[in-house]
Each structure stands twice: as C-alpha cells, then as structure tokens.
Design a protein around this motif. Structure first.
Motif, PDB file in Angstrom:
ATOM      1  N   SER A  36      41.216 -13.516 -47.066  1.00 33.28           N
ATOM      2  CA  SER A  36      41.519 -12.153 -47.494  1.00 33.28           C
ATOM      3  C   SER A  36      43.019 -11.922 -47.566  1.00 33.28           C
ATOM      4  N   GLU A  37      43.779 -12.641 -46.747  1.00 30.97           N
ATOM      5  CA  GLU A  37      45.233 -12.466 -46.743  1.00 30.97           C
ATOM      6  C   GLU A  37      45.861 -12.901 -48.062  1.00 30.97           C
ATOM      7  N   ASP A  38      45.283 -13.908 -48.698  1.00 28.12           N
ATOM      8  CA  ASP A  38      45.870 -14.471 -49.908  1.00 28.12           C
ATOM      9  C   ASP A  38      45.289 -13.887 -51.194  1.00 28.12           C
ATOM     10  N   LEU A  39      44.361 -12.979 -51.070  1.00 26.79           N
ATOM     11  CA  LEU A  39      43.728 -12.386 -52.226  1.00 26.79           C
ATOM     12  C   LEU A  39      44.741 -11.557 -53.010  1.00 26.79           C
ATOM     13  N   THR A  40      44.785 -11.730 -54.315  1.00 27.78           N
ATOM     14  CA  THR A  40      45.739 -10.991 -55.141  1.00 27.78           C
ATOM     15  C   THR A  40      45.014  -9.984 -56.023  1.00 27.78           C
TER      16      THR A  40
ATOM     17  N   SER B  91      46.211  -6.659 -59.091  1.00 20.97           N
ATOM     18  CA  SER B  91      47.319  -6.100 -59.863  1.00 20.97           C
ATOM     19  C   SER B  91      47.251  -4.583 -59.892  1.00 20.97           C
ATOM     20  N   ILE B  92      48.434  -3.992 -59.820  1.00 17.30           N
ATOM     21  CA  ILE B  92      48.605  -2.563 -60.041  1.00 17.30           C
ATOM     22  C   ILE B  92      49.656  -2.458 -61.135  1.00 17.30           C
ATOM     23  N   GLY B  93      49.224  -2.063 -62.299  1.00 18.51           N
ATOM     24  CA  GLY B  93      50.151  -2.026 -63.424  1.00 18.51           C
ATOM     25  C   GLY B  93      50.605  -3.437 -63.760  1.00 18.51           C
ATOM     26  N   ASP B  94      51.922  -3.628 -63.820  1.00 15.41           N
ATOM     27  CA  ASP B  94      52.489  -4.931 -64.171  1.00 15.41           C
ATOM     28  C   ASP B  94      52.792  -5.797 -62.953  1.00 15.41           C
ATOM     29  N   HIS B  95      52.490  -5.304 -61.759  1.00 16.91           N
ATOM     30  CA  HIS B  95      52.857  -6.036 -60.550  1.00 16.91           C
ATOM     31  C   HIS B  95      51.628  -6.594 -59.853  1.00 16.91           C
ATOM     32  N   GLU B  96      51.797  -7.788 -59.284  1.00 17.75           N
ATOM     33  CA  GLU B  96      50.710  -8.418 -58.551  1.00 17.75           C
ATOM     34  C   GLU B  96      51.033  -8.369 -57.051  1.00 17.75           C
ATOM     35  N   TYR B  97      50.035  -8.063 -56.245  1.00 17.85           N
ATOM     36  CA  TYR B  97      50.196  -7.938 -54.797  1.00 17.85           C
ATOM     37  C   TYR B  97      49.125  -8.750 -54.084  1.00 17.85           C
ATOM     38  N   THR B  98      49.354  -8.986 -52.801  1.00 16.32           N
ATOM     39  CA  THR B  98      48.333  -9.609 -51.965  1.00 16.32           C
ATOM     40  C   THR B  98      47.923  -8.611 -50.884  1.00 16.32           C
ATOM     41  N   LEU B  99      46.754  -8.829 -50.313  1.00 13.79           N
ATOM     42  CA  LEU B  99      46.318  -7.958 -49.225  1.00 13.79           C
ATOM     43  C   LEU B  99      47.257  -8.068 -48.039  1.00 13.79           C
ATOM     44  N   ARG B 100      47.903  -9.198 -47.887  1.00 10.89           N
ATOM     45  CA  ARG B 100      48.894  -9.364 -46.816  1.00 10.89           C
ATOM     46  C   ARG B 100      50.022  -8.340 -46.975  1.00 10.89           C
ATOM     47  N   GLN B 101      50.453  -8.108 -48.211  1.00 11.50           N
ATOM     48  CA  GLN B 101      51.518  -7.141 -48.454  1.00 11.50           C
ATOM     49  C   GLN B 101      51.055  -5.715 -48.197  1.00 11.50           C
TER      50      GLN B 101
END
Length: 168
Positions: free
Chosen positions: A99-103, A105-115
C-alpha cells in the motif's frame, strides 16, 4: 463516531491500557458495529470486512499503550480500520503490491500513499478514496459520516497541502 460518547470511550481506553480486559471487551462492543459498517461499505465483502476488523482490533490490543491521548481513541481506531481495509483491498487486486508504494494521480501529478501520510488523516483518507478508489463524493461522505461539502473541502485542502509540501 457521532453517536458514541467520547468521554466514556476515553475512560474505557484508559482502563484497557491498565490491563482491564472487561474494559477492552466493552470498547469492542461499543465500537464494533460502526467499524464494521465502514469496513463492509468500503470493501463490499462481508468476509474481508470481518478480516479487516479482526486485524484492526488485534492492532488496538497490541498498541493501545502507545496511544498518548485516550480522547483520540475513536479517530485512531478508524485510522487502523481504514488501513486494514486498504490492505485487504490491495491484496485482492494485486498480492505483490504494498500500500505504501501504490500510486495514483491528481490532475497532472502522481502521488503515492506514502506521501499522503504527511497530511492530516481525514484529508489523506478522502484523497485516497477519491483518487485511488475512484469513489464519488457522496459515497465518501457516507463512509466518513460527513456532508458532501465537507468532503469537497477536505479534498481541496488536501490537494493544496500536498502540492505545497511536495513543492509542486
């Protein structure tokens, strides 16, 4: 959490920390239905929901003494339950992913659950439900016992805070 007496639950948590098994049993009885409703609504599977709840209450029992403010027991319990549900959902879709490494996207940006963990819990939870789980705002509101306008506000604040923290 709306219909549970916060002070009563905090008192039970204090007693459970001291080793009172009756207090823990009462905590379980007082919170189980509400936590089960969330798990079932989120996972849409009775067995996965029960499995997530079992893991949640095991984590509570193991880590109750680390809870510094018993008044925060209910949000902490919900946090543990949410992450137990998320883990089950990930295992169902991809047994090799964390789950920590799951990515997502919100708009043009990609995030991970860690963030997301750097955000306040409700903002992180709303963002992951919206952008990872693709849930409509009304369903998120029902799961979190919030109004849809509050969910929209948490989403906007979370996105803004995440971009500011990550310098985007």
């Amino acid at each position: 959490m709306n219909n549970l007496d916060q002070q009563y639950i905090a008192g039970l948590a204090d007693l459970a920390v001291l080793g009172d098994s009756n207090a823990f049993a009462e905590l379980y009885a007082a919170t189980f239905q509400q936590q089960y409703r969330f798990s079932y609504d989120y996972l849409q599977d009775e067995y996965l929901a029960r499995d997530a709840l079992q893991e949640t209450y095991i984590q509570v029992l193991r880590n109750l003494d680390s809870l510094q403010d018993s008044g925060l027991f209910l949000p902490w319990l919900s946090y543990l339950n949410y992450h137990a549900c998320l883990e089950r959902r990930l295992l169902r879709t991809s047994p090799t992913r964390s789950s920590e490494d799951l990515t997502f996207s919100i708009g043009d940006h990609e995030y991970t659950l860690r963030q997301l963990r750097i955000l306040p819990f409700t903002e992180a939870q709303a963002l992951s439900m919206r952008y990872f789980d693709h849930m409509p705002i009304r369903r998120i509101a029902r799961l979190l016992y919030l109004r849809p306008t509050a969910v929209s506000r948490y989403l906007r604040r979370g996105e803004k805070r995440l971009r500011a923290i990550l310098n985007l």
